[in-house]
Design an enzyme around this catalytic site. Structure first.
Site, PDB file in Angstrom:
ATOM      1  N   GLU A 293     -48.425   1.597   5.319  1.00 50.57           N
ATOM      2  CA  GLU A 293     -48.029   0.811   4.148  1.00 50.57           C
ATOM      3  C   GLU A 293     -46.868   1.507   3.455  1.00 50.57           C
ATOM      4  OE1 GLU A 293     -51.465   0.874   1.629  1.00 50.57           O
ATOM      5  OE2 GLU A 293     -52.669  -0.261   3.062  1.00 50.57           O
TER       6      GLU A 293
ATOM      7  N   LYS B 142     -45.201   3.352   0.321  1.00 51.78           N
ATOM      8  CA  LYS B 142     -45.680   4.142  -0.813  1.00 51.78           C
ATOM      9  C   LYS B 142     -44.849   3.734  -2.026  1.00 51.78           C
ATOM     10  CE  LYS B 142     -46.891   8.852  -2.206  1.00 51.78           C
ATOM     11  NZ  LYS B 142     -46.803   8.515  -3.605  1.00 51.78           N
TER      12      LYS B 142
ATOM     13  N   ASP C 215     -43.357   3.432  -5.620  1.00 47.89           N
ATOM     14  CA  ASP C 215     -43.082   4.492  -6.578  1.00 47.89           C
ATOM     15  C   ASP C 215     -43.233   3.969  -8.002  1.00 47.89           C
ATOM     16  OD1 ASP C 215     -42.435   6.926  -7.546  1.00 47.89           O
ATOM     17  OD2 ASP C 215     -40.306   6.828  -7.058  1.00 47.89           O
TER      18      ASP C 215
ATOM     19  N   TYR D 218     -55.529  -1.075  -2.135  1.00 48.99           N
ATOM     20  CA  TYR D 218     -56.884  -0.563  -1.930  1.00 48.99           C
ATOM     21  C   TYR D 218     -57.865  -1.474  -2.636  1.00 48.99           C
ATOM     22  CZ  TYR D 218     -60.001   3.465  -1.052  1.00 48.99           C
ATOM     23  OH  TYR D 218     -60.959   4.316  -0.584  1.00 48.99           O
TER      24      TYR D 218
ATOM     25  N   LYS E 263     -43.341  11.447   2.730  1.00 47.34           N
ATOM     26  CA  LYS E 263     -42.332  11.138   1.705  1.00 47.34           C
ATOM     27  C   LYS E 263     -40.928  11.235   2.287  1.00 47.34           C
ATOM     28  CE  LYS E 263     -43.583  12.748  -2.464  1.00 47.34           C
ATOM     29  NZ  LYS E 263     -43.573  12.285  -3.858  1.00 47.34           N
TER      30      LYS E 263
ATOM     31  N   CYS F 120     -15.895  18.780 -32.192  1.00 50.09           N
ATOM     32  CA  CYS F 120     -16.120  17.418 -31.716  1.00 50.09           C
ATOM     33  C   CYS F 120     -14.853  16.877 -31.059  1.00 50.09           C
ATOM     34  CB  CYS F 120     -16.533  16.524 -32.885  1.00 50.09           C
ATOM     35  SG  CYS F 120     -16.710  14.808 -32.412  1.00 50.09           S
TER      36      CYS F 120
ATOM     37  N   CYS G 185     -13.553  13.837 -33.366  1.00 50.24           N
ATOM     38  CA  CYS G 185     -13.077  13.940 -34.746  1.00 50.24           C
ATOM     39  C   CYS G 185     -12.709  15.367 -35.139  1.00 50.24           C
ATOM     40  CB  CYS G 185     -14.127  13.387 -35.719  1.00 50.24           C
ATOM     41  SG  CYS G 185     -15.558  14.456 -35.884  1.00 50.24           S
TER      42      CYS G 185
ATOM     43  N   CYS H 174     -22.429  16.490 -33.632  1.00 45.90           N
ATOM     44  CA  CYS H 174     -21.331  16.441 -34.585  1.00 45.90           C
ATOM     45  C   CYS H 174     -21.892  15.996 -35.923  1.00 45.90           C
ATOM     46  CB  CYS H 174     -20.275  15.449 -34.097  1.00 45.90           C
ATOM     47  SG  CYS H 174     -19.078  15.045 -35.386  1.00 45.90           S
TER      48      CYS H 174
ATOM     49  N   CYS I 157     -16.797  10.227 -38.083  1.00 43.86           N
ATOM     50  CA  CYS I 157     -16.565  10.422 -36.650  1.00 43.86           C
ATOM     51  C   CYS I 157     -16.629   9.040 -35.974  1.00 43.86           C
ATOM     52  CB  CYS I 157     -17.633  11.365 -36.100  1.00 43.86           C
ATOM     53  SG  CYS I 157     -17.499  11.652 -34.331  1.00 43.86           S
TER      54      CYS I 157
HETATM   55  S1  IVH Z   1     -53.763   4.917  -1.275  1.00 41.04           S
HETATM   56  C1  IVH Z   1     -57.653   7.086  -1.582  1.00 41.04           C
HETATM   57  N1  IVH Z   1     -51.622   3.512  -0.766  1.00 41.04           N
HETATM   58  O1  IVH Z   1     -49.582   7.322  -4.324  1.00 41.04           O
HETATM   59  C2  IVH Z   1     -56.316   6.506  -1.386  1.00 41.04           C
HETATM   60  N2  IVH Z   1     -51.555   5.034  -2.586  1.00 41.04           N
HETATM   61  O2  IVH Z   1     -50.445  10.374  -4.191  1.00 41.04           O
HETATM   62  C3  IVH Z   1     -55.600   6.284  -2.645  1.00 41.04           C
HETATM   63  N3  IVH Z   1     -49.442   4.996  -3.853  1.00 41.04           N
HETATM   64  O3  IVH Z   1     -52.123   7.713  -6.697  1.00 41.04           O
HETATM   65  C4  IVH Z   1     -54.221   5.923  -2.596  1.00 41.04           C
HETATM   66  N4  IVH Z   1     -48.450   3.452  -2.642  1.00 41.04           N
HETATM   67  O4  IVH Z   1     -50.522   5.788  -6.994  1.00 41.04           O
HETATM   68  C5  IVH Z   1     -52.178   4.446  -1.562  1.00 41.04           C
HETATM   69  N5  IVH Z   1     -49.809   2.158  -0.228  1.00 41.04           N
HETATM   70  C6  IVH Z   1     -50.361   3.083  -1.016  1.00 41.04           C
HETATM   71  C7  IVH Z   1     -49.672   3.646  -2.118  1.00 41.04           C
HETATM   72  C8  IVH Z   1     -50.306   4.633  -2.879  1.00 41.04           C
HETATM   73  C9  IVH Z   1     -48.330   4.258  -3.686  1.00 41.04           C
HETATM   74  C10 IVH Z   1     -49.604   6.030  -4.884  1.00 41.04           C
HETATM   75  C11 IVH Z   1     -50.885   5.947  -5.645  1.00 41.04           C
HETATM   76  C12 IVH Z   1     -51.569   7.248  -5.487  1.00 41.04           C
HETATM   77  C13 IVH Z   1     -50.461   8.140  -5.016  1.00 41.04           C
HETATM   78  C14 IVH Z   1     -51.045   9.161  -4.074  1.00 41.04           C
END
Ligand code: IVH
Length: 678
Positions: A110, A112, A114, A222, A308, A402, A405, A420, A426
């Site tokens: 999946e 991740k 942000d 989840y 990451k 500054c 001014c 300033c 200014c």
């Molecule tokens: S699973 C037990 N899936 O990343 C599993 N987390 O460091 C729980 N996050 O706190 C997390 N995308 O905020 C999961 N596809 C994804 C995610 C994800 C972002 C974040 C989440 C979690 C942090 C983990």
């Protein structure tokens, strides 16, 4: 149709349209017709609040004010993920998993996201609670704010279970992030460094209608609960679409680590064209039985890992430093860098924030600097490329006067940054104050903008905010400004004609209707933001009381600490500022709170309420709330009492009296529901 039936029908209809639009991406109604349905529902709910339904779409626009978020324990702890930047670690993860799981291994990959993790609890199909991750064991209850996010269902559909917890990430798409930062810069508030901070700041706002405007989005990853269907993660994520969530678009199953690397490679490229930030890929073992076999540490599951993406980083020479003077006089150093390509764009400037930043990184003249662009769009200076440092290089010396001014800069103890002190003359400080004054959340004079202010300033027509109200047709008509050509098509002349002048003057005239709280914000008192201004206006009711309040009196208002109180006192100790206020008042601006404006809502309009017992917050706060929502505090129970608000340990005498007179006794919990704060 009775009003109750119509409310039910409109609620269902609008919810269905929202579902079509936000979950299926397939609208079946025009925006206009949709607005009409929603407006009718808002109207009916106002007349018959008792019939408003718990999944009413009117909650999406917010309107709830939460003073302090309650801390709530998670039903299941919210674990985090082990993470890595290295492929070797992923191989190692795979070896460990394979040593424990011998047959039918499957990974789910999946994105991740942000943003900010959130836990959503659905009880009997209704979203009953939304809690931030916090320390993993307990987090903040931000339900009212989360209800404004349109991709989060308020009510589940289909064959949903009685109790369901869905977890996912709340994030701010780039487009909303950029719009928000432009707006913040317009009004002199510091921009957010990245969409994640913006999302997290937005979730903690006290006013949910402001959250509704921020364009937050939600992505799930989840689901848990008791006796849920599906024996694996992938199927359950898919199942959530049957229960009313938006279908997860990017998710894949693969039988081995090669498939995982394929997905990583694909999304390391594709992420650059996503409308929101991701910072990696999450890999999970699919089968729940296998997940249990593999287990978890106290902090994170061993059946999942986050890979990451590395932030892209380059090193480039520092050519020179510009010093920018902001609206409040703060001087910000900005590095001019030798232009360099980074993650798809050319970088040639980056902020150095303040003097501490320069000294803590030990940046010297002529240094090569490392610049990074991760999930953030704004390039960041992250360090000095020591290999390229020349012997005997000189320390960077922050300017002492500054650049705008010439005033000698000051560095007050306890104040952030160097600034300033020449507030009165200014130029960027004057222009900044003028721009702040007319901005949307202040006086909202749309017919004026940065360019026009510049013209008025250069022509000596406006220096003080009160000068706007002395502008006349004759002073404005024919004002000109040469705009230098940037495309060799010759210079253009911008000049104020009839229509422009009329618009400016009518916009200024209209601003005289702006309520006191916003006028107070518009004055541009340092550290007095929109919310603080509202609170001051509500507390003190008019400018005379605010301007003569002592530091201690000011600190009675919540959110007003020592720094803010000092700043307010200083502002009103200044003769020039007092003179400005006098002139603005003569011009007809609102300098006192009208009752209806100070109220937070109308839920308790005209109701006589007796408060008795002990509450989770100080009793004064409860009483203030009653007034905020239009109610009246009365001290003893009589037949005219509408209800008794009972905390714990309410006196038995009072209870008996209320019961004898048939007066309803309402709990603290129900009271919050009544005023829409829960
Ligand atoms: S699973 C037990 N899936 O990343 C599993 N987390 O460091 C729980 N996050 O706190 C997390 N995308 O905020 C999961 N596809 C994804 C995610 C994800 C972002 C974040 C989440 C979690 C942090 C983990």
């Amino acid at each position: 149709m009775t009003p109750k039936e119509e409310i039910q029908k409109l609620t269902d209809e609008v919810n269905q349209h929202n579902y079509n639009y936000y979950m299926l991406d397939n609208p079946t109604i025009s925006d206009y017709d949709f607005d009409i349905l929603l407006a009718r529902l808002v109207d009916l709910e106002k007349q018959y609040p008792e019939y408003a339904l718990p999944d009413s779409p009117t909650q999406r626009v917010g309107g709830t004010v939460t003073k302090q978020f309650r801390t709530v324990r998670h039903i299941y702890p919210m674990l985090s993920l082990g993470n890595t930047y290295s492929e070797a670690d992923l191989q190692e993860f795979n070896r460990r998993v394979e040593s424990l799981v011998h047959d039918n291994l499957e990974y789910v990959c999946e994105l991740k996201y942000d943003g900010v993790a959130i836990s959503l609890i659905y009880e009997n199909g209704y979203l009953s609670r939304a809690v931030t991750r916090g320390d993993g064991v307990q987090g903040d209850d931000v339900t009212a704010n989360v209800k404004t996010i349109k991709s989060i269902p308020l009510k589940l559909r289909g064959d949903y279970p009685p109790l369901l917890e869905v977890r996912g990430e709340i994030l701010m798409p780039y487009s909303a992030f950029e719009a928000l930062n432009r707006e913040r810069e317009d009004i002199g508030e510091p921009p957010f460094a990245n969409p994640r901070n913006a999302a997290s700041g937005s979730l903690k706002l006290q006013d949910s209608s402001e959250v509704a405007r921020r364009g937050l989005d939600f992505h799930l990853y989840y689901a848990l609960g008791e006796n849920l269907p599906c024996d694996n993660h992938y199927d359950r994520i898919m199942k959530l679409a049957d229960w009313g969530f938006r279908k997860v678009q990017v998710i894949t199953k693969t039988k081995n680590i090669e498939g995982v690397f394929g997905f990583i490679g694909e999304w390391n490229e594709k992420r650059k064209s996503l409308p929101y930030a991701i910072d990696g890929i999450v890999i999970k073992v699919n089968s729940y039985t296998q997940q249990q076999q593999i287990g978890a540490t106290a902090k994170s599951p061993r059946w999942a890992i986050a890979y990451k993406f590395k932030a892209e980083r380059v090193s480039t020479p520092l050519l020179s430093i510009d010093y920018q003077v902001g609206r409040t006089g703060i001087v910000t150093p900005v590095a001019n860098l030798a232009p360099v390509q980074l993650a798809g764009t050319t970088v040639k400037r980056a902020t150095m924030h303040n003097n501490d930043f320069i000294t803590s990184m030990d940046i010297r003249e002529g240094d090569w600097l490392f610049v990074e662009k991760g999930g953030e769009i704004i390039p960041k200076i992250v360090g000095v490329d020591m290999e390229k440092r020349q012997a005997g290089s000189q320390e960077v010396r922050f300017v002492t006067t500054c650049p705008e001014c010439g005033a000698v800069l000051v560095n007050n103890e306890g104040e952030a940054g160097i600034f300033c002190p020449n507030e009165q003359s200014c130029p960027p400080q004057i222009k900044g104050r003028l721009e702040h004054f007319i901005s949307r959340k202040a006086m909202n004079i749309e017919s004026l903008g940065e360019g026009k202010i510049e013209m008025l300033f250069e022509n000596g027509l406006v220096r003080d905010i009160a000068d706007f109200y002395n502008l006349t047709y004759n002073k404005l008509f024919g004002l000109e400004k040469k705009i230098e050509s940037i495309d060799n098509k010759g210079d253009r002349i911008l000049s104020f004609k009839d229509k422009t002048v009329e618009n400016i003057l009518s916009g200024i005239e209209k601003s005289k209707q702006v309520p006191f709280a916003r006028v107070l914000f518009a004055l541009g008192i340092r550290y007095v933001g929109e919310t603080t201004a509202k609170k001051l206006a509500r507390h003190f009711k008019n400018i005379d009381v605010v301007s003569s309040a002592t530091k201690e009196e000011l600190m009675q208002v919540d959110d007003v600490g020592e720094r803010v109180a000092d700043s307010i006192v200083n502002f009103f100790n200044n003769a020039g500022n007092l003179q400005t206020v006098v002139r603005l008042r003569e011009a007809g601006l609102n300098f006192e709170t009208k009752d209806e404006i100070s109220k937070l809502g109308t839920a308790l309009d005209g109701k006589s309420i007796v408060v008795s017992g002990v509450f989770s917050v100080p009793r004064d706060e409860i009483k203030q709330k009653i007034e905020d929502y239009g109610g009246k505090n009365v001290s003893s129970i009589s037949k005219n009492t509408d209800f008794v608000l009972a905390g714990e340990k309410m006196g038995p005498e009072k209870r008996k009296k209320a019961e004898n007179l048939g007066i309803p006794i309402i709990s603290e919990e129900d009271f919050y529901i009544m005023i829409g704060e829960k």
